[in-house]
Design a protein around this motif. Structure first.
Motif, PDB file in Angstrom:
ATOM      1  N   PRO A 194       0.857  -1.202   0.000  1.00  0.00           N
ATOM      2  CA  PRO A 194       0.000   0.000   0.000  1.00  0.00           C
ATOM      3  C   PRO A 194       0.892   1.251   0.000  1.00  0.00           C
ATOM      4  O   PRO A 194       1.978   1.243   0.578  1.00  0.00           O
ATOM      5  N   HIS A 195       0.467   2.262  -0.671  1.00  0.00           N
ATOM      6  CA  HIS A 195       1.169   3.549  -0.763  1.00  0.00           C
ATOM      7  C   HIS A 195       2.508   3.440  -1.489  1.00  0.00           C
ATOM      8  O   HIS A 195       3.391   4.273  -1.287  1.00  0.00           O
ATOM      9  N   ARG A 249      -2.196  -0.471  -8.448  1.00  0.00           N
ATOM     10  CA  ARG A 249      -2.987  -0.653  -7.224  1.00  0.00           C
ATOM     11  C   ARG A 249      -4.262   0.189  -7.271  1.00  0.00           C
ATOM     12  O   ARG A 249      -4.210   1.385  -7.512  1.00  0.00           O
ATOM     13  N   GLY A 293       2.834   3.788  -4.635  1.00  0.00           N
ATOM     14  CA  GLY A 293       2.799   4.722  -5.750  1.00  0.00           C
ATOM     15  C   GLY A 293       2.799   4.045  -7.113  1.00  0.00           C
ATOM     16  O   GLY A 293       3.113   4.680  -8.121  1.00  0.00           O
TER      17      GLY A 293
END
Length: 174
Positions: free
Chosen positions: A97-98, A104, A100
């Motif tokens: 997650p996160h 996703r 970039g």
């Protein structure tokens, strides 16, 4: 061009954060939600292409390996086969997650790539999810969007249903 039904996996196809299972990292943790086999069989029978688009950040975070994810998806295929149902293709984002990345959800890349690969008319297709990132990804890709489940998020979906079977019965009323 075919019409696609793009499905998030956890919370749409199988249990997650339930009494039986928290996360699905092994085939033994995979439990189809009620009505899913019947719903996907209905989509198959009507000529819709069925796809799974799933964020699997557990790979990037080190909770599972890609081989483990493939084993979970083999279990999903086996369970669906028991209903005479099947998924045409699966796309997953293995990144944290996160991270970039472009794949996703809420990014639309998984949906767009599957649509190109399988010659899907994206504007006539549906993205079905149980969370806002699924709905945002569907909208960005250009699909109609369906929120299923009992979470009442501010997801701004086009349609809301209690589960996948309810959606399939609405879309294909016979």
């Amino acid at each position: 061009m075919d019409i696609g039904i793009f499905l998030d996996r956890d919370g749409v196809i199988n249990e997650v954060l339930s009494n039986r299972v928290k996360f699905v990292n092994k085939p033994k943790d995979f439990y189809l939600l009620d009505g899913v086999g019947e719903a996907i069989k209905k989509f198959n029978g009507a000529g819709y292409k069925v796809f799974v688009v799933t964020n699997q950040g557990g790979i990037g975070l080190g909770y599972m390996k890609e081989t483990g994810l493939h084993a979970v998806h083999e279990q999903m295929a086996k369970d669906l086969e028991g209903y005479g149902a099947y998924v045409d293709d699966v796309s997953y984002c293995p990144h944290k997650p996160h991270a970039g990345c472009a794949c996703r959800k809420p990014e639309p890349k998984m949906i767009i790539d599957l649509a190109k690969k399988h010659r899907i008319d994206i504007k006539r297709s549906y993205m079905v999810g149980d969370r806002e990132p699924d709905i945002v990804a569907g909208k960005q890709a250009g699909t109609k969007t369906v929120l299923v489940g009992n979470r009442r998020e501010e997801a701004n979906a086009d349609y809301y249903f209690s589960d996948l079977l309810s959606f399939s019965n609405w879309l294909l009323p016979n």
